[in-house]
Design an enzyme around this catalytic site. Sequence first.
Site, PDB file in Angstrom:
ATOM      1  N   ASN A  77       0.821  -1.217   0.000  1.00  0.00           N
ATOM      2  CA  ASN A  77       0.000   0.000   0.000  1.00  0.00           C
ATOM      3  C   ASN A  77       0.856   1.269   0.000  1.00  0.00           C
ATOM      4  OD1 ASN A  77      -2.452   1.769   1.010  1.00  0.00           O
ATOM      5  ND2 ASN A  77      -0.836   1.999   2.539  1.00  0.00           N
ATOM      6  N   TYR A 143       2.992   9.930 -11.763  1.00  0.00           N
ATOM      7  CA  TYR A 143       2.255   9.137 -10.754  1.00  0.00           C
ATOM      8  C   TYR A 143       1.368   8.107 -11.453  1.00  0.00           C
ATOM      9  CZ  TYR A 143      -1.145   7.983  -7.089  1.00  0.00           C
ATOM     10  OH  TYR A 143      -1.966   7.311  -6.208  1.00  0.00           O
TER      11      TYR A 143
END
Length: 239
Positions: A77, A143
């Site tokens: 994560n 990103y």
Amino acid sequence: MREVVVTGGGTGIGYAIAAAFVAAGDRVTITGRREQVLKEAAARLGATYLPFDAAGPAAVKDAAGRLPERVDVLVNNAGGNTNLDRRQSDDLLDVAEGWLANLNANLLSAVLVTTALLPRLAKGGRIITIGSIAARGTGSGSYGAAKAAVEAWTADLAAQLGPRGITANVVSPGLVLDTEFFRGRLTEEGIRARVENTRNGRPGTPSDVADSVLFLASPGARHLTGQVIHVNGGAYLGR
Ligand SMILES: NC(=O)c1ccc[n+]([C@@H]2O[C@H](COP(=O)([O-])OP(=O)(O)OC[C@H]3O[C@@H](n4cnc5c(N)ncnc54)[C@H](OP(=O)(O)O)[C@@H]3O)[C@@H](O)[C@H]2O)c1
């Protein structure tokens, strides 16, 4: 009792994932770079914590020995859009640094932690990596590209680990509030624009994502591998 490792488990989505596994009766280890944040989160959760930089090969190598000997569920994560912390410029040195920062934070972090733990993953184990709607949209540059690379890598991982009965999937959230992701810079207008794209008219919560991760780790998801599960209220239709 399952052994679960959640990287970036001290805050936001990772914290909610850790809380969901603790509530399910599992033993959970959370990781992250800020020791104090982890210490306090682990105390609240009833989890173990281990501080290290998931994007640093030496740090991961060093930390691996202190992670559980058997891992049933690994949740990659840790990550975020590193551009939010950087000055943007067209200077090629800045461009290169900016792209590498996002690739390191989102792709390399998952690759390094997973590779370090591969020998310890239990038969029937689960690897779940947090992607992003940014991988399928436009406008988020390095990103989005880094999160798209996470999807490509997961497809390979599923093939590599299938014979060991281990599944590998991506859970890809849309906008999720109540995390540190936006560094306090998301405006009401920014929220409204993102919510307008959803079919259910609301932003996501960390537990919306955690519940999908819990499902992928459950016996019912045993034949589900190499997939991207979109958790975004229909803001992107992943059909
Ligand atoms: N919030 C959203 O709208 C959204 C949408 C789509 C996808 N996501 C993804 O969801 C994941 C969780 O983000 P979040 O929204 O919960 O934001 P967050 O609260 O900022 O959580 C990110 C966590 O990752 C840790 N982390 C970051 N880089 C790390 C590194 N190199 N090594 C170890 N730990 C690291 C951070 O802790 P330290 O700083 O202490 O290391 C932090 O606890 C990220 O992968 C993000 O890209 C978020």
